[in-house]
Design a protein around this motif. Sequence first.
Motif, mmCIF file in Angstrom:
data_model
loop_
_atom_site.group_PDB
_atom_site.id
_atom_site.type_symbol
_atom_site.label_atom_id
_atom_site.label_comp_id
_atom_site.label_asym_id
_atom_site.label_seq_id
_atom_site.Cartn_x
_atom_site.Cartn_y
_atom_site.Cartn_z
ATOM 1 N N LYS A 1 0.836 -1.195 0.000
ATOM 2 C CA LYS A 1 0.000 0.000 0.000
ATOM 3 C C LYS A 1 0.874 1.250 0.000
ATOM 4 O O LYS A 1 1.828 1.358 0.764
ATOM 5 C CB LYS A 1 -0.922 0.020 1.214
ATOM 6 N N LEU A 2 0.537 2.186 -0.875
ATOM 7 C CA LEU A 2 1.233 3.463 -0.924
ATOM 8 C C LEU A 2 0.545 4.452 0.010
ATOM 9 O O LEU A 2 -0.651 4.332 0.284
ATOM 10 C CB LEU A 2 1.244 4.004 -2.351
ATOM 11 N N PRO A 3 1.281 5.445 0.499
ATOM 12 C CA PRO A 3 0.682 6.414 1.428
ATOM 13 C C PRO A 3 -0.477 7.167 0.790
ATOM 14 O O PRO A 3 -0.496 7.413 -0.416
ATOM 15 C CB PRO A 3 1.846 7.366 1.736
ATOM 16 N N GLY A 4 -1.429 7.536 1.628
ATOM 17 C CA GLY A 4 -2.524 8.374 1.161
ATOM 18 C C GLY A 4 -3.820 7.629 0.951
ATOM 19 O O GLY A 4 -3.838 6.433 0.657
ATOM 20 N N ILE A 5 -4.900 8.373 1.112
ATOM 21 C CA ILE A 5 -6.238 7.850 0.857
ATOM 22 C C ILE A 5 -7.124 9.008 0.433
ATOM 23 O O ILE A 5 -7.007 10.121 0.955
ATOM 24 C CB ILE A 5 -6.818 7.145 2.108
ATOM 25 N N SER A 6 -7.964 8.767 -0.543
ATOM 26 C CA SER A 6 -8.917 9.779 -0.992
ATOM 27 C C SER A 6 -10.293 9.390 -0.486
ATOM 28 O O SER A 6 -10.757 8.281 -0.730
ATOM 29 C CB SER A 6 -8.925 9.863 -2.524
ATOM 30 N N ALA A 7 -10.937 10.306 0.243
ATOM 31 C CA ALA A 7 -12.262 10.021 0.799
ATOM 32 C C ALA A 7 -13.197 11.185 0.497
ATOM 33 O O ALA A 7 -13.473 12.019 1.360
ATOM 34 C CB ALA A 7 -12.165 9.780 2.300
ATOM 35 N N PRO A 8 -13.697 11.273 -0.739
ATOM 36 C CA PRO A 8 -14.567 12.393 -1.110
ATOM 37 C C PRO A 8 -15.954 12.339 -0.494
ATOM 38 O O PRO A 8 -16.694 13.316 -0.561
ATOM 39 C CB PRO A 8 -14.644 12.272 -2.637
#
Length: 200
Positions: A11-18
Amino acid sequence: MPGVKEKEYKKLPGISAPGIFVYSKLYLAKDHLLRVSNIGFSEDYKRFFFKDIQAITLRKTATAKIISYVLAGLIALLATAAILFSGDGTILYSSIGGFFLIILVINLLRGATCVCTLKTAVQIETLGSLGRLPRARKVLARLQPLIAQAQGGELTPEEASSRMQELAKPPGEENFSAPPIASDMLAFIEPPVEPPPATI
C-alpha cells in the motif's frame, strides 16, 4: 483487498475520501499500480502498468491555504468572543477555538494540496489519494525508477522537450500516440495558485 493477493502489493501512502463510504487507495506491484476504489459495499480495481505510463503530473492548488485562512479567521473570532465573555462563555468559545486550532495545525503539517494525474495512451486519471504535495512527491520518487526500468531507460532532452509541449496542449489537441515518458521527466510541478483574500 478481496480477490487480490496481499503479498503481491504494497500500500502506498494516502487515501482519498470524497464522501461517506467512498474512498480510494493506491497499491504498488512489481510492474504496475493498482487503484482500489470503494463505493459503499462494492470495490473497483484499475491497473496502470509502468510500461504504459506516459506522464504523472502534479498541479499545486490553493485549497490548503484557503482552509488555513478560514480556520485562522474562525480561531480569531472565537478568541475575541472568549475574551469578551466570562464564565461558561469563555470556556465554550475557548474549547471550540482549541478544536479548530488542532485542525489548523494538522492541515499545516500535511502540506500543500495538489492534483495528481496519470496519463497513458488511452486515458487520463486523477489519483485522488495523492492530494498532498509532500506525500505525492515521495510516491513519485519511488515510482520514477520503476517506470524508467519498465520503459527501458531515460528520455533524451529533445524527447523530454517534445513531451512537455505535448502535455501543455489543451485536452482536445492531445496526441495519444506519443511515445511513453520515462524517468527524469516523469513529473513536473506547475506554479502555485495564489488564493484570494479570505473573507469571514
